[in-house]
Write a protein that holds these residues in place. Structure first.
Motif, short mmCIF file in Angstrom:
data_model
loop_
_atom_site.label_atom_id
_atom_site.label_comp_id
_atom_site.label_asym_id
_atom_site.label_seq_id
_atom_site.Cartn_x
_atom_site.Cartn_y
_atom_site.Cartn_z
N GLN A 407 0.82 -1.22 0.00
CA GLN A 407 0.00 0.00 0.00
C GLN A 407 0.85 1.27 0.00
OE1 GLN A 407 -3.49 -0.26 -0.31
NE2 GLN A 407 -2.70 -2.33 -0.67
N GLY A 408 2.17 1.09 0.04
CA GLY A 408 3.06 2.25 -0.01
C GLY A 408 3.42 2.82 1.35
N LEU A 409 3.02 2.17 2.44
CA LEU A 409 3.40 2.66 3.75
C LEU A 409 4.85 2.23 4.00
CD1 LEU A 409 1.35 2.75 6.99
CD2 LEU A 409 3.70 1.97 7.07
N ASP A 410 5.73 3.21 4.08
CA ASP A 410 7.16 2.96 4.21
C ASP A 410 7.59 3.33 5.63
OD1 ASP A 410 9.91 2.76 4.07
OD2 ASP A 410 10.09 3.87 2.18
N VAL A 411 8.05 2.33 6.39
CA VAL A 411 8.46 2.60 7.78
C VAL A 411 9.65 3.55 7.83
CG1 VAL A 411 7.55 0.44 8.73
CG2 VAL A 411 9.89 0.52 7.82
N ASN A 412 10.39 3.66 6.74
CA ASN A 412 11.54 4.58 6.72
C ASN A 412 11.11 6.05 6.69
OD1 ASN A 412 13.62 2.55 6.66
ND2 ASN A 412 13.01 2.13 4.54
#
Length: 540
Positions: A407-412
């Protein structure tokens, strides 16, 4: 493996089988084969480390001798031949140490009497002087605790199997495994040590484990004995360590608690309210029995890794587990892992979401072998917001983690060391927006992930053929107070009440970030006091 208890059903099953010690016949390995008259190319002779070294020395000697003149050159050739021959005949000593006995194939069928008490690795060697084909191999008069297991091919010997062609003097390997685990039935339970369990996933969410390691290993000198805060702390930390151990091993909860003296490995400072004879199997973590007698853990990697890492836990800590399935009838690991995948008993994605093979799985629990998947930690922190954990299939949090990546959620994009609060504004029961507080803190990451999970269309897939509904998607209406309370109490708050410093449970992310920075409070109280613990009365 330490075995202290087996359910009555398994005991009855074992008693019904003929005990090996009283068997009237001796089990044996039987190999049938036929000669092959047509020429078969010889298999290459395996070279061990010593063989390679001697061969290199021999070649160097040959070059040196070739530059010399006179009869001494010719007299040295037998020496050279001996060195080369010695090099070619040396087996790989590392592999040779694994071999216990050899069965020479001379006349078909060939057989070798077996020991019913120990597992053996056997070399089956063709000594007929010509090529042959193995037509069958099996156990004759074997017990229920014995299995033939086909190992992986090695430099020394290929794995024995029906149809295998052996050239003259070539050998193959087969293992005879003896294990009581082979008679275990689905639903039965047993006691083992943590070191006896083989993971079925390559990673865990470290922050879930760090939360437990920080909370359950407190600084017992932080508050004066006899004070309210001292009592509240030990009941929520040291006593919880004992309570969770009893619960996780099917023995309900802890009683007979003695403050400052709990040791799980020594069994002191507490007792479980349910005895070992009355373990509740429905509460246990699960295993699958493999064809090599190994127990493969399918649920409980975080719980048992926490127990492994606790100061009073470790690899020798005893736990009870329940058998989910017995797949020991598979002849080799290849077919076993295929069956494991078909039953969703293994997770073959690394900490970055990349596909791996079963051979790349770690062989033991513990943070030294299991990698850190930050998405697994993130999903854990969304419990009761983005999803509910009750009754979900194996590896639910990993599936959600993979979906969040997609979904494009990037923890960075977030600072996972920052616990600045972030909130949700509930406009209406079906309209929730991320509209308050931080946009880049760990709390914001939890909020954003939970909102994505809740906004997924009910029944939509998060993996091929698998829906969010199956994995516990939380579609229940949440009030403003629900969001505020869960984000604070479960994620970011410290362990002192703002109004009066009364001790309380900290948020899971608060414990986890503190552990990443300081280790356990019991080991580094000064670091916690400086960086994590807040004196709220001093700031008012």
């Amino acid at each position: 493996m330490s075995r202290h208890l087996m359910p009555a059903t398994v005991l009855a099953f074992s008693a019904a089988a003929t005990p090996a010690a009283y068997a009237q016949t001796t089990p044996s390995l039987v190999v049938d084969f036929v000669s092959i008259m047509s020429p078969v190319s010889a298999a290459p002779v395996p070279l061990g480390p010593l063989a390679l070294l001697l061969s290199v020395l021999a070649i160097g000697l040959a070059v040196l001798l070739g530059k010399r003149k006179g009869p001494s050159h010719w007299l040295s050739l037998p020496v050279l031949a001996a060195v080369v021959g010695l090099g070619l005949s040396q087996p790989d000593s590392t592999q040779a140490e694994m071999v216990q006995r050899t069965l020479d194939l001379q006349a078909s069928p060939a057989s070798l009497a077996l020991n019913t008490q120990i597992s053996e690795r056997l070399l089956v060697r063709n000594t007929t002087g010509q090529a042959l084909r193995i037509t069958s191999l099996g156990l004759k008069d074997g017990t229920d605790t014995m299995r033939l297991f086909t190992p992986n091919d090695t430099n020394e010997a290929v794995a024995c199997k029906s149809g295998l062609v052996l050239t003259a003097n070539q050998a193959c390997a087969i293992e005879v495994v003896v294990s009581e685990n082979f008679v275990l039935q689905a639903g039965s339970f047993l006691q083992v040590k943590l070191r006896d369990l083989h993971p079925t996933q390559p990673a865990v969410g470290y922050d879930q484990i760090y939360y437990h390691l920080a909370r359950k290993q407190p600084d017992l000198n932080r508050f004066a004995e006899g004070t309210t805060n001292y009592t509240r702390q030990i009941e929520r930390t040291e006593l919880k360590r004992a309570q969770d151990y009893c619960e996780d091993t099917g023995r309900n909860s802890a009683t007979d608690y003695v403050a400052r003296s709990v040791s799980l490995i020594n069994g002191t400072g507490f007792s479980c309210t349910v005895s070992e004879a009355n373990v509740d199997a429905s509460k246990l973590k699960t295993v699958v029995v493999g064809p090599n007698g190994q127990l493969y853990l399918t649920d409980g990697h975080h719980t048992f890794t926490t127990l492994w890492e606790l100061k009073d836990g470790g690899p020798d800590l005893p736990v009870f587990v329940r058998v989910a399935a017995n797949f020991s009838d598979n002849p080799d690991l290849s077919s076993f892992w295929s069956q494991m995948q078909a039953n969703n008993y293994v997770w073959l994605r690394d900490a970055n979401g990349a596909t791996i093979t079963p051979a790349q799985l770690p062989t033991s629990l513990g943070l030294a072998t299991l990698a850190d998947d930050p998405y697994r930690s993130l999903v854990y922190l969304t419990r009761d917001m983005g999803y509910k954990n009750s009754g979900v299939p194996e590896f639910a949090e990993f599936y959600w983690g993979m979906w969040l990546r997609g979904q494009g959620l990037d923890v960075n994009d977030y600072d996972l060391r920052d616990l600045t609060p972030a909130g949700v504004v509930v406009v209406s029961p079906n309209h929730e927006i991320a509209d308050t507080g931080s946009t880049t803190s760990y709390v914001a990451a939890v909020r954003d992930a939970a909102l994505l999970m809740r906004q997924l269309t009910p029944g939509a897939e998060i993996a091929p053929g698998l829906t969010g509904t199956q994995f516990g998607q939380n579609t229940s209406a949440m009030t403003q107070n629900n969001w505020d309370t869960l984000l604070q109490e479960e994620v970011w708050q410290d362990d002192a009440r703002e109004s009066d410093n009364r001790y309380r449970n900290g948020g899971k992310a608060w414990y986890a970030t503190g552990y990443r920075l300081c280790g356990a409070p019991a080991d580094n109280a000064a670091c916690w006091q400086t960086n994590m613990i807040v004196d709220h009365t001093a700031t008012q």
